[in-house]
Design a protein around this motif. Structure first.
Motif, PDB file in Angstrom:
ATOM      1  N   ASN A  12       0.761  -1.171   0.037  1.00  0.00           N
ATOM      2  CA  ASN A  12       0.015  -0.056  -0.104  1.00  0.00           C
ATOM      3  C   ASN A  12       0.865   1.134  -0.036  1.00  0.00           C
ATOM      4  OD1 ASN A  12      -1.915   2.071   0.494  1.00  0.00           O
ATOM      5  ND2 ASN A  12      -2.966   0.977   2.030  1.00  0.00           N
ATOM      6  N   SER A  47       6.491  -0.122  -3.430  1.00  0.00           N
ATOM      7  CA  SER A  47       6.505   0.091  -2.066  1.00  0.00           C
ATOM      8  C   SER A  47       7.876  -0.361  -1.507  1.00  0.00           C
ATOM      9  CB  SER A  47       5.666  -0.994  -1.229  1.00  0.00           C
ATOM     10  OG  SER A  47       4.317  -0.607  -1.501  1.00  0.00           O
ATOM     11  N   GLY A 181      -0.130  -0.083   5.977  1.00  0.00           N
ATOM     12  CA  GLY A 181      -1.155  -0.508   4.819  1.00  0.00           C
ATOM     13  C   GLY A 181      -2.374  -1.201   5.330  1.00  0.00           C
TER      14      GLY A 181
END
Length: 244
Positions: A12, A47, A181
């Motif tokens: 995320n 990420s 996330g």
């Protein structure tokens, strides 16, 4: 000394962007990442790239291990394992060999001094396992036996359960920093911790940072993510995919 601990990004990158902006605003001197960087989110590669660009201390989580070699029998409820491995295949298809080698080579714990008097032991799940689940409502003696085992340590920091908390036990501090996330505590805001230390004193703060959950859900949709319905619920409601 001001140190930011973060973990469980789970691909995320939108949430990670928000956390890194918050960390920069708080002028942290050092950053530590306690694993689970890429698996189960819509931007696994970005990420990893963001984490690698931090000049941070980084250790491995169970989801990093899963990204490298898949989910094995007994590690998750069997009814969910096939789908989770499909998700893993989706993640790996968006990474390259260098990404996988990076995740594979991460160490499993951090031990260091914040000051001459304040010693830290940080790990993903427990000192001995990437997979064991130790919840905040465990009896005190269980927390001590499973998490607070390294002697002459003042602050124990872990992640994995996505449920942030701070407790003081036997004159020591135990912290779970939650998840950037995929928080599981019903608050759809990224979670991380700031530790401030000066000589023999330190303080711990759990920080919550809002981010655009709708943007992340749209990323899952556009990417044709294989477990979209579940992950949309996780993102929007901040609940565990294992709930129910």
């Amino acid at each position: 000394m001001r140190l930011a601990f973060l973990s469980d990004i789970h691909g995320n990158a939108v949430a990670l962007d928000a956390v890194l902006q918050d960390i920069q605003a708080k002028q942290a001197d050092r950053v530590a990442v306690l694993g689970d960087i890429a698996y189960r989110g819509p931007e696994p590669k970005r990420s990893i790239e963001l984490v690698r660009g931090l000049n941070a201390d980084v250790i491995k989580g169970n989801a990093d291990e899963w990204t490298v070699r898949g989910i094995q029998a007994g590690e998750v409820p069997e009814r969910m394992r096939e789908m989770m491995n499909r998700e893993r295949d989706w993640i790996v298809s968006r990474l390259d060999r260098e990404d996988l080698e990076y995740l594979s080579g991460l160490p499993q714990e951090l031990v260091f001094n914040l000051t001459d008097s304040v010693r830290v032991h940080a790990f993903h799940a427990t000192p001995d396992s990437l997979f064991d689940v130790v919840r905040p409502d465990e009896p005190t003696h269980v927390l001590q036996e499973k998490l607070m085992r390294l002697p002459e340590t003042d602050l124990y920091v872990y992640a994995h359960i996505h449920l942030p908390y701070v407790r003081y036990i036997g004159g020591k501090c135990l912290v779970n920093i939650g998840s950037v996330g995929l928080p599981f505590d019903g608050l759809p805001c990224a979670s991380y911790a700031i530790v401030e230390a000066d000589k023999d004193r330190f303080s711990v703060t759990i920080e919550r940072v809002a981010y655009d959950t709708g943007q992340v859900v749209e990323q899952y949709r556009k990417g044709d993510y294989p477990n979209l319905t579940t992950m949309e619920k996780v993102i929007r409601q901040a609940i565990s995919p294992f709930a129910g």
